[in-house]
Write an enzyme that holds these catalytic residues in place. Structure first.
Site, mmCIF file in Angstrom:
data_model
loop_
_atom_site.group_PDB
_atom_site.id
_atom_site.type_symbol
_atom_site.label_atom_id
_atom_site.label_comp_id
_atom_site.label_asym_id
_atom_site.label_seq_id
_atom_site.Cartn_x
_atom_site.Cartn_y
_atom_site.Cartn_z
ATOM 1 N N LYS A 128 6.726 -4.002 -3.818
ATOM 2 C CA LYS A 128 8.132 -3.671 -4.000
ATOM 3 C C LYS A 128 8.381 -3.861 -2.412
ATOM 4 C CE LYS A 128 11.926 -2.136 -5.401
ATOM 5 N NZ LYS A 128 12.813 -3.253 -5.981
ATOM 6 N N CYS A 147 0.804 -1.274 -0.196
ATOM 7 C CA CYS A 147 0.189 -0.112 -0.038
ATOM 8 C C CYS A 147 0.828 1.389 -0.040
ATOM 9 C CB CYS A 147 -0.804 0.056 1.252
ATOM 10 S SG CYS A 147 -1.835 -1.171 1.563
ATOM 11 N N ARG A 181 4.806 0.147 -5.946
ATOM 12 C CA ARG A 181 4.764 -0.437 -4.638
ATOM 13 C C ARG A 181 3.828 -1.926 -4.855
ATOM 14 N NH1 ARG A 181 6.727 2.477 0.107
ATOM 15 N NH2 ARG A 181 5.081 1.042 1.134
ATOM 16 N N GLU A 213 18.376 -16.769 -7.585
ATOM 17 C CA GLU A 213 17.984 -15.226 -8.101
ATOM 18 C C GLU A 213 17.266 -15.093 -9.364
ATOM 19 O OE1 GLU A 213 17.072 -12.647 -6.643
ATOM 20 O OE2 GLU A 213 17.289 -11.182 -8.520
ATOM 21 N N GLU A 251 8.775 -13.979 -10.998
ATOM 22 C CA GLU A 251 8.126 -12.684 -10.745
ATOM 23 C C GLU A 251 7.632 -12.003 -11.849
ATOM 24 O OE1 GLU A 251 10.565 -10.762 -7.195
ATOM 25 O OE2 GLU A 251 11.778 -11.158 -8.729
ATOM 26 N N TRP A 257 -2.905 -2.357 -1.406
ATOM 27 C CA TRP A 257 -2.391 -3.802 -1.799
ATOM 28 C C TRP A 257 -3.346 -4.790 -0.753
ATOM 29 C CZ3 TRP A 257 0.095 -7.851 0.633
ATOM 30 C CH2 TRP A 257 0.607 -8.970 -0.256
ATOM 31 N N HIS A 268 18.630 -36.166 -7.416
ATOM 32 C CA HIS A 268 18.024 -36.722 -6.336
ATOM 33 C C HIS A 268 16.574 -36.459 -6.398
ATOM 34 C CE1 HIS A 268 21.641 -38.157 -4.829
ATOM 35 N NE2 HIS A 268 22.249 -36.813 -4.945
ATOM 36 N N ASN A 293 -1.454 1.715 5.971
ATOM 37 C CA ASN A 293 -0.816 0.840 5.551
ATOM 38 C C ASN A 293 -0.462 -0.104 6.723
ATOM 39 O OD1 ASN A 293 -0.622 2.015 3.078
ATOM 40 N ND2 ASN A 293 1.412 2.644 3.158
ATOM 41 N N GLY A 294 -0.200 -1.079 6.437
ATOM 42 C CA GLY A 294 -0.180 -2.408 7.831
ATOM 43 C C GLY A 294 -1.279 -2.991 8.019
ATOM 44 N N LYS A 305 13.530 -14.230 -10.622
ATOM 45 C CA LYS A 305 13.351 -13.342 -11.536
ATOM 46 C C LYS A 305 12.382 -13.555 -12.567
ATOM 47 C CE LYS A 305 14.474 -10.838 -9.950
ATOM 48 N NZ LYS A 305 14.854 -9.854 -8.700
#
Ligand code: G6P
Length: 611
Positions: free
Chosen positions: A606, A2, A27, A484, A491, A74, A507, A100-101, A488
């Protein structure tokens, strides 16, 4: 996650709020809204979806007034919808709140308010704050007293911006565990959850600390602590240029930020490496040789991309400094009762400096007497302020949700800190350090070379964009870069991909390999080249298509794989960072081919300020 903006001054608030919200789009959000004080009433417009939906509604119902708050949401409590969007208002529109939160005890407060006759319209925790404020206000408290009364009741995390109908000259902001900055203008002031939202108007900001409340008027800003006493705060001047947070001619922030990497690496090296003295400039860090001698264990704690940079750091510190390092994701670390005492160094890594789990890991570590060193990008962020020492990665604002330049700068910062420890503890000679400096100084040009050849990755993206399962494999440092790289692709291209230690593939995951499964093999480590090549042969034998990423001059993989991406020759320490730039480009071009929302991928944020 948010975003919050607020304005008070002489100008019309709505365009300023909308412009600020647009700067926070990166964000991640799923609905938005604004509320503006109209002199004798507060009016509000909200819309599910992107800001264009809100802009359309504002054309139909314009809001005029010079005091207002705005929000991008969000979803956490309740689905994305018009009704769940912020702001939330009390029944008679006395109070308007953006938040926010997460308010953890909202159900308990909601029941209490319902028993008093209050009606709730949304599924959010935030509406509780608006109604509770209304309750205290109507019991005779003034606006500020009501805010303090609410803050005493609510548990959890919040950044709040609040309007009161009876007080057309005041905007109140409060924070606990969620970032909030106040921008100082001339005859006007601003609030925002993140600096880019303010940059067009001011570079002078105050950071609110936890449990603080700010009373913002057009010509004054007063900050109160939890005890309701006023506190003095230094004004912080933001020196990023506005351009740093704009696309600058690129299609997306992500590709702009990928292309910024040579410059960032060059600047980081120039700032931190002192060749003449043969040392790393650890400005702002007071870790002495005596401190380091006391340390018998290091934790590296982070989330997402920052965690992968942390894994790279763990590998380097163990290999070079011979100190045991445990790397952990912050959401696990905080609940596992980690072994911490004054002999522990905890290195937290965070681009935003606001990630809730990483911040909590830092606080737990400090409570147990450990020393905390933070590797951070966002200057003045909560993690930067609470850590014992801060090593800034100097990457400038990163807007794309998928982190690229911050990863490179974090990994390199890890290498610099590792060298500092090694030099102090006698694990690295001056000659070895000079050789490393040569490597680092050559890195920007090598990254530029990879970027100039990005047609290779673009072509491979076209060829392999239909892949359903992608495996990234590597050994040693290449394995961490595989992780990483895989993140990417997930995402931004929404392709299922996994990273596996090349030797571990047999394995289990090898059972997944079938005709045309794409395997991207990282082979930047000369000492492990033959081993990974054997693993390539194993997947080839089962029908996989393989792209190998390897150092120029080594043609051994030719004939064994479908495609090869060559990176410039480099040491074991820097070659994986070059390989990572190639996989950033690959993920970017696959996503572009597939037409996804590259800078704001679905469901992602973000800066993750909730657990
Ligand atoms: C979110 C972002 C990731 C980032 C992670 C950690 O998930 O989408 O890109 O790596 O948070 O963020 P931090 O700001 O702590 O590095």
């Amino acid at each position: 996650m948010c975003g919050i903006v607020g304005y008070i001054g002489k100008k019309q608030a709505t365009p300023i709020l909308m412009e600020g919200l647009s700067k926070l789009e990166y964000r991640g959000y799923d609905s938005a809204g604004v509320a503006v004080h109209h002199g004798d009433s507060i009016k509000m417009v909200k819309a599910q979806g992107k800001l264009v939906n809100l802009a359309k509604r504002l054309e139909e119902t314009p809001l005029s007034g010079t005091l207002g708050i705005g929000h991008t949401r969000w979803a956490t409590h309740g689905a994305p919808s018009d009704i769940n969007s912020h702001p939330h208002m009390s029944e008679d529109k006395m109070i308007a709140v953006v938040h926010n939160g997460i308010i953890e005890n909202y159900l308990e407060i909601k029941e209490e308010l319902e028993a008093k006759g209050y009606q709730f319209h949304s599924e959010t925790d935030t509406e509780t704050v608006a109604l509770l404020l209304d309750y205290y206000y109507k019991r005779g408290n003034d606006f500020l007293e009501s805010v303090f009364a609410v803050l005493e009741r609510i548990e959890g995390a919040y950044a709040l911006a609040i309007l009161c109908k009876d007080d057309p000259d005041t905007l109140i902001a409060a924070r606990k565990n969620c970032p909030l900055v106040i921008g100082q203008g001339e005859g006007e002031n601003f609030i925002a959850s993140d600096i880019p939202a303010l940059l067009h108007h001011t570079r002078d900001v105050y950071f609110l600390d936890d449990h603080e409340v700010a009373v913002v008027k057009a010509d004054s800003i007063t900050i109160y602590n939890e005890q309701k006493q006023t506190v003095e705060r230094d004004l912080f001047h933001v020196d990023w240029s506005v351009d740093a947070a704009e696309k600058g001619g690129y299609d997306h922030f992500m590709i702009k930020e990928i292309n910024e990497q040579p410059k960032i690496v060059q600047e980081l090296i120039a700032q931190r490496v002192d060749r003449e003295k043969g040392e790393i400039r650890m400005d702002g860090i007071s870790l002495t040789k005596a401190d380091l001698e006391k340390i018998d264990r290091i934790y590296v704690v982070a989330c997402g991309t920052a965690y992968h940079a942390g894994l790279y750091g763990k590998f380097l510190i163990e290999k070079i400094c011979r100190i045991p390092v445990v790397a952990d994701v912050a959401s696990e670390f905080r609940y596992k009762d980690p072994i911490l005492d004054e002999k522990t160094l905890v290195i937290v890594v965070s681009q935003s400096g606001e990630t809730a789990d990483t911040l909590e890991a830092l606080r737990i570590s400090k409570r147990h007497g450990a020393r905390v060193l933070a590797i951070v990008n966002a200057v003045g962020s909560s993690i930067a302020r609470e850590a014992d020492d801060v090593f800034y990665i100097l990457a400038g604002p990163e807007i794309s949700v998928a982190s690229t330049k911050a990863f490179t700068a974090q990994a390199l910062s890890m290498a610099l800190i590792c060298s500092h420890i090694a030099l102090m503890m006698g694990h690295m000679t001056k000659e070895e350090f000079m050789a490393l400096c040569d490597e680092w100084e050559a890195l920007p040009q090598k990254i530029s070379h990879v970027l100039q050849k990005s047609l290779v990755e673009e072509g491979l993206a076209k060829k392999y964009k239909q892949s359903k399962n992608v495996f990234y494999i590597g050994r040693g440092v290449d394995y961490f870069v595989s992780m990483e790289s895989s993140l990417k692709l997930k995402e931004i291209a929404y392709l299922h991909s996994e990273a596996y230690a090349a030797g571990e593939l047999k394995h289990g995951p090898i059972a997944m390999i079938e005709d045309s499964t794409l395997v991207i093999a990282l082979l930047t480590q000369e000492a492990l080249f033959e081993k990974t090549l054997s693993n390539i042969k194993e997947v080839k034998a089962r029908g996989a298509k393989v792209i190998a990423i390897t150092q120029k001059g080594n043609t051994t993989a030719e004939g064994e794989v479908e495609d090869i991406i060559y990176i410039p020759q480099s040491s074991w320490m820097t070659a994986p960072l070059l390989a990572n730039v190639t996989t950033q480009l690959f993920a970017y071009y696959v996503a572009k081919e597939l037409g996804t929302d590259i800078d704001q991928p679905r469901n992602l944020a973000k800066s993750v300020t909730v657990e």
